[in-house]
Design a protein around this motif. Structure first.
Motif, short mmCIF file in Angstrom:
data_model
loop_
_atom_site.label_atom_id
_atom_site.label_comp_id
_atom_site.label_asym_id
_atom_site.label_seq_id
_atom_site.Cartn_x
_atom_site.Cartn_y
_atom_site.Cartn_z
N UNK A 1 0.83 -1.21 0.00
CA UNK A 1 0.00 0.00 0.00
C UNK A 1 0.86 1.26 0.00
N UNK A 2 2.07 1.18 -0.57
CA UNK A 2 2.97 2.33 -0.59
C UNK A 2 2.39 3.46 -1.46
N UNK A 3 2.68 4.68 -1.03
CA UNK A 3 2.25 5.87 -1.78
C UNK A 3 3.49 6.55 -2.35
N UNK A 4 3.46 6.83 -3.65
CA UNK A 4 4.59 7.47 -4.33
C UNK A 4 4.16 8.85 -4.82
N UNK A 5 4.75 9.88 -4.23
CA UNK A 5 4.52 11.25 -4.67
C UNK A 5 5.77 11.71 -5.42
N UNK A 6 5.66 11.81 -6.74
CA UNK A 6 6.82 12.09 -7.58
C UNK A 6 6.62 13.41 -8.31
N UNK A 7 7.61 14.28 -8.19
CA UNK A 7 7.60 15.56 -8.89
C UNK A 7 8.84 15.65 -9.77
N UNK A 8 8.64 15.97 -11.04
CA UNK A 8 9.75 16.17 -11.97
C UNK A 8 9.68 17.58 -12.53
N UNK A 9 10.83 18.19 -12.72
CA UNK A 9 10.87 19.43 -13.47
C UNK A 9 10.65 19.12 -14.94
N UNK A 10 10.09 20.06 -15.70
CA UNK A 10 9.87 19.82 -17.13
C UNK A 10 11.18 19.49 -17.84
N UNK A 11 12.30 20.03 -17.35
CA UNK A 11 13.59 19.73 -17.96
C UNK A 11 13.88 18.24 -17.95
N UNK A 12 13.36 17.51 -16.96
CA UNK A 12 13.58 16.06 -16.89
C UNK A 12 13.03 15.35 -18.11
N UNK A 13 12.03 15.94 -18.75
CA UNK A 13 11.44 15.34 -19.95
C UNK A 13 12.32 15.53 -21.18
N UNK A 14 13.30 16.42 -21.07
CA UNK A 14 14.14 16.77 -22.23
C UNK A 14 15.62 16.42 -22.03
N UNK A 15 16.05 16.18 -20.81
CA UNK A 15 17.45 15.80 -20.59
C UNK A 15 17.70 14.48 -21.31
N UNK A 16 18.57 14.51 -22.30
CA UNK A 16 18.67 13.42 -23.27
C UNK A 16 19.61 12.32 -22.77
N UNK A 17 19.03 11.24 -22.28
CA UNK A 17 19.80 10.08 -21.82
C UNK A 17 19.57 8.93 -22.79
N UNK A 18 20.49 8.78 -23.75
CA UNK A 18 20.42 7.61 -24.63
C UNK A 18 19.95 7.88 -26.04
N UNK A 19 19.58 9.12 -26.36
CA UNK A 19 19.16 9.42 -27.72
C UNK A 19 17.64 9.44 -27.88
N UNK A 20 17.20 9.80 -29.08
CA UNK A 20 15.78 10.05 -29.34
C UNK A 20 14.90 8.83 -29.10
N UNK A 21 15.33 7.67 -29.57
CA UNK A 21 14.50 6.47 -29.41
C UNK A 21 14.33 6.11 -27.95
N UNK A 22 15.42 6.16 -27.20
CA UNK A 22 15.35 5.85 -25.77
C UNK A 22 14.46 6.86 -25.06
N UNK A 23 14.60 8.12 -25.40
CA UNK A 23 13.81 9.14 -24.74
C UNK A 23 12.32 8.99 -25.06
#
Length: 287
Positions: free
Chosen positions: A165-187
């Motif tokens: 019954x764990x609760x996960x409250x996760x906040x990401x900055x919009x930059x996290x959606x664009x920081x490129x780890x692995x290239x376009x396909x991976x992203x």
């Protein structure tokens, strides 16, 4: 070094200074002569400016007649080390061991609060994204490259998203959606994963838009486990926060970041915009 680690080190130094004086060493110079150390080392340890090693503690206690207390003081030294762990030391045997150590903590935590302004949180990373992260980590710190084993252990944590019954409250900055780890396909695959987890019943994923008014400066990433422990990762070390006053500050920081976040369809729209960005990037690279 965080406040708790520094306060603990200063308290240890004061205790050792008391041992020295009680044993008849009226000055740090006299004690340094007995140990064969530089006088400056004695001063730094006593004033909390330098970590004492376990060997230092044993010698100090033996020379001052406090051998019975050495084991307690060694435990204090180890606790200080746990509060501030240099990455090169943590990763000396590779990243897998560090990932393995997270599992018991995840198992006993009931409420997670995660803030990362620049990167997707480890527990919701796909394997290829995590591989790139571990490659960068190994290269930066010049530590053993064991990305396959490290990724396997990281992916093990994902089961806690579905168990109990764990609760996960996760906040990401919009930059996290664009920081490129692995290239376009991976992203694109990673962002698809974020769309999928929006439906998880016990996970709340918020995105702080890059132009959102902030209630606190962006700061650094951190992971909060219940109200008992916070892990903060810097370029040089991993800091463990356990002091209640400091934990309360991180809780307040999380709540303030949440004021700037969007959820539901608004978060989905930001993720879809990032997917579109990497689709265009992929087409351009193949064109």
């Amino acid at each position: 070094m965080n406040n708790q680690a520094q306060e603990t080190r200063e308290a240890l130094g004061a205790r050792l200074r008391g041992f020295r004086k009680d044993a008849g060493f009226s000055s740090g110079r006299a004690f340094a002569a007995a140990t064969g150390w530089q006088e400056s080392k004695v001063s730094r340890i006593e004033n909390g400016k330098q970590n004492a090693s376990e060997d230092d503690i044993h010698l100090w206690c033996r020379l001052t007649g406090h051998e019975a207390e050495a084991s307690d003081l060694v435990a204090t030294v180890r606790h200080i080390d746990e509060l501030w762990m240099d990455w090169r030391r943590v990763l000396a045997a590779g990243a897998e061991n560090r990932q393995k150590k997270s599992l018991p903590l995840y198992q006993k935590t009931k409420v997670f609060r995660i803030w990362d302004p620049n990167m997707v949180w480890g527990t919701i990373q796909i394997a290829e994204y995590a591989e790139n992260v571990f490659e960068l980590l190994s290269d930066f710190h010049d530590t053993p490259a064991d990305k396959e084993a490290a990724v396997a252990k990281r992916l093990e944590r994902q089961r806690y998203l579905y168990e109990g019954s764990r609760i996960f409250n996760v906040l990401l900055g919009e930059q996290a959606l664009y920081s490129n780890h692995g290239g376009s396909e991976v992203m694109r695959a990673q962002l698809d994963r974020l769309l999928a987890i929006l439906a998880l019943p016990r996970l709340s994923l918020g995105i702080v838009p890059k132009s959102a008014p902030l209630a606190i400066f962006t700061g650094h990433a951190f992971s909060m486990f219940d109200d008992k422990l916070v892990l903060v990762e810097t370029y040089s070390a991993e800091m463990t926060v356990t002091q209640p006053k400091e934990i309360a500050l991180y809780r307040e920081a999380f709540d303030r970041h949440r004021q700037s976040a969007v959820y539901g369809q608004a978060a989905r729209d930001l993720i879809l915009a990032a997917i579109d960005h990497f689709e265009r990037l992929g087409r351009e690279s193949h064109g």
